[in-house]
Design a protein around this motif. Structure first.
Motif, PDB file in Angstrom:
ATOM      1  N   VAL A  58       0.822  -1.215   0.000  1.00  0.00           N
ATOM      2  CA  VAL A  58       0.000   0.000   0.000  1.00  0.00           C
ATOM      3  C   VAL A  58       0.858   1.268   0.000  1.00  0.00           C
ATOM      4  O   VAL A  58       0.337   2.365   0.103  1.00  0.00           O
ATOM      5  CB  VAL A  58      -0.979   0.043   1.201  1.00  0.00           C
ATOM      6  N   GLY A  59       2.164   1.096  -0.121  1.00  0.00           N
ATOM      7  CA  GLY A  59       3.005   2.271  -0.273  1.00  0.00           C
ATOM      8  C   GLY A  59       3.483   2.888   1.023  1.00  0.00           C
ATOM      9  O   GLY A  59       3.684   4.096   1.100  1.00  0.00           O
ATOM     10  N   LEU A  60       3.642   2.066   2.059  1.00  0.00           N
ATOM     11  CA  LEU A  60       4.196   2.572   3.314  1.00  0.00           C
ATOM     12  C   LEU A  60       5.489   1.816   3.593  1.00  0.00           C
ATOM     13  O   LEU A  60       5.650   0.676   3.177  1.00  0.00           O
ATOM     14  CB  LEU A  60       3.224   2.343   4.482  1.00  0.00           C
ATOM     15  N   SER A  61       6.368   2.465   4.339  1.00  0.00           N
ATOM     16  CA  SER A  61       7.624   1.807   4.650  1.00  0.00           C
ATOM     17  C   SER A  61       7.410   0.819   5.801  1.00  0.00           C
ATOM     18  O   SER A  61       6.829   1.174   6.818  1.00  0.00           O
ATOM     19  CB  SER A  61       8.660   2.860   5.030  1.00  0.00           C
ATOM     20  N   PRO A  62       7.874  -0.441   5.670  1.00  0.00           N
ATOM     21  CA  PRO A  62       7.606  -1.456   6.707  1.00  0.00           C
ATOM     22  C   PRO A  62       8.221  -1.124   8.061  1.00  0.00           C
ATOM     23  O   PRO A  62       7.782  -1.656   9.080  1.00  0.00           O
ATOM     24  CB  PRO A  62       8.232  -2.739   6.143  1.00  0.00           C
ATOM     25  N   ASP A  63       9.235  -0.234   8.087  1.00  0.00           N
ATOM     26  CA  ASP A  63       9.801   0.070   9.408  1.00  0.00           C
ATOM     27  C   ASP A  63       8.931   1.030  10.204  1.00  0.00           C
ATOM     28  O   ASP A  63       9.305   1.475  11.282  1.00  0.00           O
ATOM     29  CB  ASP A  63      11.235   0.599   9.272  1.00  0.00           C
ATOM     30  N   MET A  64       7.733   1.350   9.678  1.00  0.00           N
ATOM     31  CA  MET A  64       6.821   2.235  10.411  1.00  0.00           C
ATOM     32  C   MET A  64       5.860   1.453  11.299  1.00  0.00           C
ATOM     33  O   MET A  64       4.981   2.052  11.909  1.00  0.00           O
ATOM     34  CB  MET A  64       5.990   3.060   9.425  1.00  0.00           C
ATOM     35  N   VAL A  65       6.009   0.125  11.368  1.00  0.00           N
ATOM     36  CA  VAL A  65       5.011  -0.696  12.081  1.00  0.00           C
ATOM     37  C   VAL A  65       4.830  -0.308  13.540  1.00  0.00           C
ATOM     38  O   VAL A  65       3.766  -0.511  14.106  1.00  0.00           O
ATOM     39  CB  VAL A  65       5.330  -2.208  12.048  1.00  0.00           C
ATOM     40  N   THR A  66       5.863   0.212  14.157  1.00  0.00           N
ATOM     41  CA  THR A  66       5.736   0.497  15.589  1.00  0.00           C
ATOM     42  C   THR A  66       5.162   1.888  15.841  1.00  0.00           C
ATOM     43  O   THR A  66       4.948   2.266  16.980  1.00  0.00           O
ATOM     44  CB  THR A  66       7.109   0.399  16.272  1.00  0.00           C
ATOM     45  N   ARG A  67       4.913   2.656  14.779  1.00  0.00           N
ATOM     46  CA  ARG A  67       4.400   4.012  14.986  1.00  0.00           C
ATOM     47  C   ARG A  67       2.896   3.991  15.236  1.00  0.00           C
ATOM     48  O   ARG A  67       2.200   3.038  14.909  1.00  0.00           O
ATOM     49  CB  ARG A  67       4.683   4.862  13.749  1.00  0.00           C
ATOM     50  N   TYR A  68       2.415   5.100  15.798  1.00  0.00           N
ATOM     51  CA  TYR A  68       0.988   5.230  16.102  1.00  0.00           C
ATOM     52  C   TYR A  68       0.300   6.063  15.027  1.00  0.00           C
ATOM     53  O   TYR A  68       0.946   6.896  14.364  1.00  0.00           O
ATOM     54  CB  TYR A  68       0.813   5.865  17.478  1.00  0.00           C
ATOM     55  N   PRO A  69      -1.021   5.880  14.864  1.00  0.00           N
ATOM     56  CA  PRO A  69      -1.718   6.559  13.759  1.00  0.00           C
ATOM     57  C   PRO A  69      -1.491   8.074  13.701  1.00  0.00           C
ATOM     58  O   PRO A  69      -1.406   8.632  12.617  1.00  0.00           O
ATOM     59  CB  PRO A  69      -3.191   6.235  14.023  1.00  0.00           C
ATOM     60  N   HIS A  70      -1.381   8.744  14.851  1.00  0.00           N
ATOM     61  CA  HIS A  70      -1.287  10.210  14.776  1.00  0.00           C
ATOM     62  C   HIS A  70       0.006  10.681  14.150  1.00  0.00           C
ATOM     63  O   HIS A  70       0.140  11.851  13.819  1.00  0.00           O
ATOM     64  CB  HIS A  70      -1.449  10.810  16.176  1.00  0.00           C
ATOM     65  N   GLU A  71       0.965   9.774  13.950  1.00  0.00           N
ATOM     66  CA  GLU A  71       2.226  10.174  13.334  1.00  0.00           C
ATOM     67  C   GLU A  71       2.149  10.188  11.813  1.00  0.00           C
ATOM     68  O   GLU A  71       3.122  10.496  11.149  1.00  0.00           O
ATOM     69  CB  GLU A  71       3.347   9.228  13.787  1.00  0.00           C
ATOM     70  N   PHE A  72       0.963   9.827  11.269  1.00  0.00           N
ATOM     71  CA  PHE A  72       0.841   9.740   9.821  1.00  0.00           C
ATOM     72  C   PHE A  72      -0.069  10.844   9.287  1.00  0.00           C
ATOM     73  O   PHE A  72      -0.898  11.385  10.017  1.00  0.00           O
ATOM     74  CB  PHE A  72       0.254   8.377   9.427  1.00  0.00           C
ATOM     75  N   SER A  73       0.069  11.140   7.999  1.00  0.00           N
ATOM     76  CA  SER A  73      -0.824  12.109   7.358  1.00  0.00           C
ATOM     77  C   SER A  73      -2.132  11.416   6.991  1.00  0.00           C
ATOM     78  O   SER A  73      -2.244  10.191   7.066  1.00  0.00           O
ATOM     79  CB  SER A  73      -0.164  12.658   6.107  1.00  0.00           C
ATOM     80  N   GLY A  74      -3.121  12.198   6.580  1.00  0.00           N
ATOM     81  CA  GLY A  74      -4.434  11.646   6.237  1.00  0.00           C
ATOM     82  C   GLY A  74      -4.340  10.562   5.182  1.00  0.00           C
ATOM     83  O   GLY A  74      -4.929   9.491   5.307  1.00  0.00           O
ATOM     84  N   GLY A  75      -3.581  10.818   4.133  1.00  0.00           N
ATOM     85  CA  GLY A  75      -3.451   9.843   3.053  1.00  0.00           C
ATOM     86  C   GLY A  75      -2.769   8.574   3.524  1.00  0.00           C
ATOM     87  O   GLY A  75      -3.177   7.465   3.191  1.00  0.00           O
ATOM     88  N   GLN A  76      -1.740   8.736   4.344  1.00  0.00           N
ATOM     89  CA  GLN A  76      -1.035   7.560   4.873  1.00  0.00           C
ATOM     90  C   GLN A  76      -1.952   6.733   5.764  1.00  0.00           C
ATOM     91  O   GLN A  76      -1.935   5.509   5.739  1.00  0.00           O
ATOM     92  CB  GLN A  76       0.189   8.005   5.664  1.00  0.00           C
ATOM     93  N   ARG A  77      -2.772   7.428   6.546  1.00  0.00           N
ATOM     94  CA  ARG A  77      -3.702   6.692   7.411  1.00  0.00           C
ATOM     95  C   ARG A  77      -4.692   5.898   6.592  1.00  0.00           C
ATOM     96  O   ARG A  77      -5.063   4.784   6.960  1.00  0.00           O
ATOM     97  CB  ARG A  77      -4.475   7.665   8.288  1.00  0.00           C
ATOM     98  N   GLN A  78      -5.141   6.502   5.487  1.00  0.00           N
ATOM     99  CA  GLN A  78      -6.075   5.758   4.650  1.00  0.00           C
ATOM    100  C   GLN A  78      -5.372   4.524   4.078  1.00  0.00           C
ATOM    101  O   GLN A  78      -5.983   3.478   3.942  1.00  0.00           O
ATOM    102  CB  GLN A  78      -6.636   6.676   3.559  1.00  0.00           C
ATOM    103  N   ARG A  79      -4.080   4.632   3.802  1.00  0.00           N
ATOM    104  CA  ARG A  79      -3.321   3.467   3.342  1.00  0.00           C
ATOM    105  C   ARG A  79      -3.261   2.404   4.446  1.00  0.00           C
ATOM    106  O   ARG A  79      -3.353   1.209   4.174  1.00  0.00           O
ATOM    107  CB  ARG A  79      -1.892   3.869   2.961  1.00  0.00           C
ATOM    108  N   ILE A  80      -3.099   2.846   5.679  1.00  0.00           N
ATOM    109  CA  ILE A  80      -3.099   1.895   6.798  1.00  0.00           C
ATOM    110  C   ILE A  80      -4.442   1.179   6.855  1.00  0.00           C
ATOM    111  O   ILE A  80      -4.523  -0.038   7.013  1.00  0.00           O
ATOM    112  CB  ILE A  80      -2.821   2.611   8.140  1.00  0.00           C
ATOM    113  N   GLY A  81      -5.524   1.978   6.703  1.00  0.00           N
ATOM    114  CA  GLY A  81      -6.864   1.395   6.702  1.00  0.00           C
ATOM    115  C   GLY A  81      -7.003   0.338   5.614  1.00  0.00           C
ATOM    116  O   GLY A  81      -7.623  -0.709   5.816  1.00  0.00           O
ATOM    117  N   ILE A  82      -6.424   0.613   4.464  1.00  0.00           N
ATOM    118  CA  ILE A  82      -6.512  -0.337   3.355  1.00  0.00           C
ATOM    119  C   ILE A  82      -5.669  -1.584   3.663  1.00  0.00           C
ATOM    120  O   ILE A  82      -6.107  -2.717   3.422  1.00  0.00           O
ATOM    121  CB  ILE A  82      -6.057   0.331   2.036  1.00  0.00           C
TER     122      ILE A  82
END
Lengths: 340, 734
Positions: free
Chosen positions: B551-575
């Protein structure tokens, strides 16, 4: 609007019924039974049987409860075993003193609490904000008896400017003709200004003692509620109209922020009635609290039942008034939602 | 505007606004006289080098950083840009409503009718606010005070600025309500905001803003919260009043379609600066700035069907961390050495009103570059675009060929038959049911495997309830939902469990739909654990990393929390969360509505490629018709709980049959202003789904209403195998 109030009335009726049941059962939770509790353990069986018959304790429970309810509805709480007076008369005699104290404490806490809350919210993040909020935190944390004793020590002992006991100086006590039982009103009605000043002086320390905790809670509630409202888009709209700041806060923010504060005030009233028992004890205030405490100590069942029921009804009445004030403040309750 | 005293200026600005040194006013005034000049022509508002900064915990946020533009009287000037570009802050600076003490105007001048309004006292400021410059906001629902009548709120503005009191103020307010098209204005004067619909509230806001006949109306996203048919009404109203009252309008919006239809001139903002300015025709037909070009390309449209949207790589820089040069440099396809260190200034294109801030077009470039010929640049760009289009097209075609080789089942993925969602309305202490909200009523639909069905409609049409009903997410359902041959409408919780894995949902709000206390990795893995996907935790972690890459996110971001991402990135997390359980069918409930156009393009591309890769079926719920036109295979139009028309995307968009569909399509603001499509304006609001009009629910607003429409709901008329419609106009067409 009408259905809203009807709903409030019905729910209060149900709550009162529940309270009456608890108060009624209270008698049956005492070890032994009420007759033993009253007459003592060395009473003869004959005396006990007579008392049980008199109190109706020999009848089935539902019968007793029905009679109890019937009497309560007719404002008949029975007679006090201690004084042999009708409980309702006793309440009538002691209640004005408590009402005076509670109302004074309430006025004190609302007035200063809301003012402190507004000042803190408007000057958010400044010294004034931190100062008033620390003071109010201290206020919440202060035990009532400790505060009362400290105030007495300070203002009656070291700086003897305020009296510490009773409602009036003994010399003046006989002077005041009791019409309403509220000394502030009675003294004014009779034009006895010396006694009025004296009564006010007697009221100050107990009212501050009783009102400090509610004041602190109201101040914090007002602050957070007002801050939330000040962030609403309609506040920006009001500023965009060119309204001055005080007008925006007074008109647009205050009314909206009052709903949670009203809730707290209604609930604080219950605290005040409870706190009155302690405060009245500290200041030898001849009110309902002192009377109720004495009744508990004397195992005066009828008096306790009547007192508790009375205080509970009063609390619910105040909260009914709060509910009506909601409707006044918030048109969404008053005017039905007709939006399409 | 480049001044050798740049740093000193900023320092002085800070001094004044920190209110530490009152005497520093004098050097500032001096500086202003030196640098900015009062325009002597007929300009109504002249903004010169405006800088509005905010002190934040992360540092100084340069929200608006040196923008200049003029607004003439009787002109509609639009500021467009994506969220965070500084357009709203510009508006608030103009009306002097910057949140104190964090925000302040660090430099620049704002001349309104020849007077600089940046240094005014509180009292002088208030004489301008609401009187000369008035503003309307995005959210009509919350912009009106709920505890006062609308009349009270309008008269209040009148009394503040005019010598009208009592009945006179009331009459002035009523006249204004009448002007903005509120029926029975005298009676509605005493109504509260909650008694009105969203469109009506925005009319009241307009009445309030215009009650003192301001010279400039600032409209900050005035129609973003409204339905498309209501949006059309409000835009028309603003245009009409602008003519009638001879005022200027500063329109702020992210919607390029809205701009195209009403703005005289447009400025495109990016990261606190104006990138390009000109008439809409100039910007749309000959965009110059690489950002403008990219923005236009990433907007979904019919002619981009089957191709991936051209997206902007990277993301908007933070206002606290802008570079010293062009802020678009690190995302720009034409970046040159020096772009990120030297600020480009606005240059006129071919000597016209069209100007652009890009070193490509600087006639005296600050560093040695091959100066682009604007005409040549456009041609060059066009070839590049068509080349990438072609490339992507072949890719998609290849992929879809691959898909069609797979064996497909004869029955559709999902068949819904006579589905009803009726929410009971309960009243009183005994919770007696006194009525129903007919959210979804007798809906029959099917979704083929691997295809996208778009469900479109305005708010209150029942589209979200339908999505929830299909997934059995806590709504009262009647009717049949046949998924892969099994009726899941009657299953128990346990029986439903395996289907939870096969059917998933992507939500609208990427902020509220992710648990803020869970790290991203756990959010993605939770579903896998529930459904026993992956044998061990290690396996699941590997899979999570794969999904994040997909979905276009870097795998080393797994330990981060949702508020550290932008709106588009969060939607990618949702996907990614949704894909983790290998679903076959996904409900996308307004999945891109909360996103900016360029981010939306990225998400749409992602959804499209996932569909091809995994043969997914989408139920795409949206109100955005240009997304539908680009994305969907089939369309169903919903109005008050019923499907009024359905067909393939071509059928619906080329030959809409139902009057509602036609009105809806014509109400969508088009970027291409020369379409020549006749506008159909719908009057009034969508009725309540509690008391729906008898017969055809659309008849009170229908321009072609007949007596029969009021009697009974029309049956379906089939035009082709796929295209059908519920309307009496086509009774005899079959």
């Amino acid at each position: 609007m009408f259905s809203y109030l009807l709903q409030r009335f019905l729910s209060i009726g149900l709550s009162l019924l529940a309270v009456s049941l608890l108060v009624f059962l209270m008698v049956h939770l005492i070890p032994g039974d009420a007759a033993v509790a009253i007459l003592g353990e060395r009473a003869t069986e004959k005396a006990l049987t007579e008392l049980r018959a008199e109190m109706g304790l020999d009848k089935p429970l539902y019968h007793q409860y029905a009679k109890f309810l019937w009497d309560v509805v007719h404002l008949d709480f029975g007679r006090s075993f201690k004084t042999k007076q009708p409980v309702i008369e006793e309440i009538k005699r002691y209640f004005p003193a408590t009402a005076e104290l509670t109302l004074a404490a309430m006025a004190f806490s609302i007035l200063f609490g809301i003012a402190a809350g507004i000042i803190a919210a408007v000057s958010r993040g400044t010294f004034l904000d931190y100062f008033s909020m620390s003071i109010s935190l201290a206020g919440i944390s202060m035990p009532i008896f400790w505060l009362g004793l400290m105030l007495i020590l300070l203002f009656s002992y070291f700086l003897p400017i305020l009296p510490s006991t009773g409602r009036l100086d003994v010399v003046l006590d006989l002077d005041v003709q009791s019409r309403t039982g509220f000394y502030l009103i009675d003294t004014l009605l009779t034009g006895n200004f010396t006694a009025f000043r004296n009564a006010v002086a007697h009221l100050i320390l107990p009212a501050i003692t009783l009102g400090t905790i509610p004041l602190a809670i109201i101040a914090r509630m007002t602050r957070s509620s007002l801050l939330e409202v000040l962030n609403q888009p309609y506040i920006t709209t009001a500023y965009a109209k060119g309204l001055p700041r005080w007008k925006v806060i007074r008109k647009h923010a205050m009314k909206n922020s009052m709903v949670p504060v009203l809730t707290i005030i209604g609930l604080e009233f219950g605290y005040l009635l409870g706190g009155a028992i302690l405060t009245e004890h500290i200041f030898s205030w001849p009110g309902l609290g002192s009377w109720l405490r004495a009744a508990v100590e004397a195992r005066d069942v009828r008096a306790v039942q009547g007192g508790v029921l009375f205080v509970a009804s009063l609390f619910m009445l105040v909260n009914l008034i709060v509910d009506m004030l909601y409707a006044y403040v918030d048109p969404r309750i008053r005017v039905g939602n007709e939006a399409t | 505007m480049m001044s050798p005293f740049g740093d000193i200026k900023a320092y002085l600005g800070l001094c004044v606004n920190l209110k530490k040194f009152r005497f520093s006013q004098f050097p500032l005034t001096f500086h202003k006289i030196l640098c900015y000049s009062n325009p002597m022509d007929d300009t109504l508002l002249s903004v010169q080098n405006l800088k509005t900064y905010f002190r934040t915990p992360e540092g100084l946020a340069r929200a608006v950083d040196g923008i200049s533009f003029d607004i003439k009287p009787n002109e509609i000037f639009a500021l467009v840009g994506e969220s965070g570009c500084g357009k709203s802050v510009t508006a608030l600076s103009l009306i002097q409503l910057i949140a104190q003490p964090a925000g302040f105007i660090a430099d620049g001048a704002i001349y309104y009718k020849g007077q600089d309004i940046t240094g005014l006292s509180e009292v002088e400021k208030r004489k301008i606010q609401g009187n000369d410059i008035a503003m309307i906001f995005q959210e009509p629902m919350t912009s009106l005070n709920p505890v006062f009548t609308i009349g009270n709120q309008i008269s209040e503005a009148i009394q503040e600025h005019q010598d009208l009191r009592g009945a006179a103020a009331r009459n002035a307010a009523i006249e204004m309500l009448d002007r903005v098209g509120i029926p029975e204005p005298a009676a509605r004067y005493d109504e509260y905001p909650h008694q009105m619909s969203g469109g009506m509230k925005q009319r009241v806001m307009i009445a309030m803003a215009l009650s003192c006949r301001p010279g400039l109306l600032i409209a900050d996203e005035p129609t973003t919260a409204l339905d498309v048919t209501i949006q059309a009404q409000i835009l028309e109203l603003i245009q009409r009043l602008q003519q009638e009252l001879q005022m200027a309008v500063l329109l702020i919006t992210h919607d390029l379609g809205v701009v195209a239809n009403i703005a005289d001139r447009v400025a495109v903002m990016y990261a606190g600066k104006i990138a390009e300015m000109g008439t809409w025709e100039q910007l749309y037909e000959t965009p110059q700035h690489p950002y403008t070009i990219k923005l236009l390309e990433s907007t979904p449209a019919r002619d981009k069907r089957g191709t991936a949207l051209n997206t902007i790589s990277g993301r908007v820089p933070k206002a606290t961390a802008y570079n010293d040069g062009c802020r678009f440099a690190d995302r720009c396809p034409k970046v040159m050495d020096g772009c990120d260190t030297i600020i480009p200034t606005l240059h006129a294109v071919n000597g016209s009103e069209h100007s652009v801030a890009c070193h490509l077009y600087n006639p005296e470039p600050p560093f040695s570059v091959r100066l682009a010929d604007p005409e040549l640049a456009i041609q060059e760009h066009a070839t590049v675009v068509s080349a990438t289009k072609l490339e992507l097209e072949t890719e998609v075609v290849q992929q879809s060929e691959r898909v069609s080789e797979q064996p497909t089942a004869s029955h559709p993925q999902l068949q819904v038959k006579d589905l009803c969602v009726h929410y009971p309305i309960q009243k009183g202490i005994f919770k007696r049911t006194v009525g129903y909200v007919y959210a979804v009523d007798d809906v029959t639909l099917d979704i083929p495997r691997g295809k996208t069905l778009a469900l479109v409609g305005e708010s209150g049409s029942g589209k979200t309830s339908f999505g929830k009903a299909v997934l059995q997410l806590g709504v009262p359902v009647e009717g049949d939902i046949v998924y892969d041959g099994v009726n899941i409408a009657t299953t128990t919780r346990q029986q439903m469990h395996p289907y939870r894995k096969r059917m998933q949902i992507i939500f609208q709000d990427p902020y509220a739909s992710l648990n803020p206390r869970m790290p991203v990795g756990r959010i993605i893995q939770e579903g896998m654990q529930t459904h026993g996907i992956g044998a061990s935790d290690e396996e699941r972690q590997t899979r999570t990393a794969e999904l994040m890459l997909r979905v276009g996110l870097s795998p080393d971001m797994v330990t981060r929390y949702p508020h550290e991402f932008s709106g588009g990135q969060r939607q990618r997390i949702g996907i990614a969360r949704c894909l983790a359980v290998d679903p076959e069918f996904i409900v996308c409930d307004e999945a891109t509505s909360a996103l900016d156009v360029s981010v939306q393009a990225q998400i749409l591309n992602l959804l499209k490629s996932l569909q091809v890769d995994f043969n997914l079926s989408y139920l795409f719920i949206t109100h955005n018709l240009s997304v539908v036109e680009y994305f969907a295979d089939e369309v169903a139009v919903m109005y008050l709980g019923r499907i009024v028309e359905r067909g393939t995307t071509e059928e619906i968009f080329d030959a809409p049959k139902h009057p509602y569909t036609r009105a809806l399509l014509s109400a969508v603001p088009k970027m291409d202003t020369q379409t020549g499509v006749e506008k159909i304006r719908l009057e009034g609001d969508v009725p309540s789904p509690i008391n729906r009009p008898a017969g055809c629910h659309f008849h009170p607003r229908c321009p072609e209403v007949m007596p029969v429409c009021k009697e009974e709901y029309p049956g379906a008329t089939h035009f082709t195998q796929t295209h059908s419609c519920h309307c009496y106009l086509y009774r005899d067409a079959e």
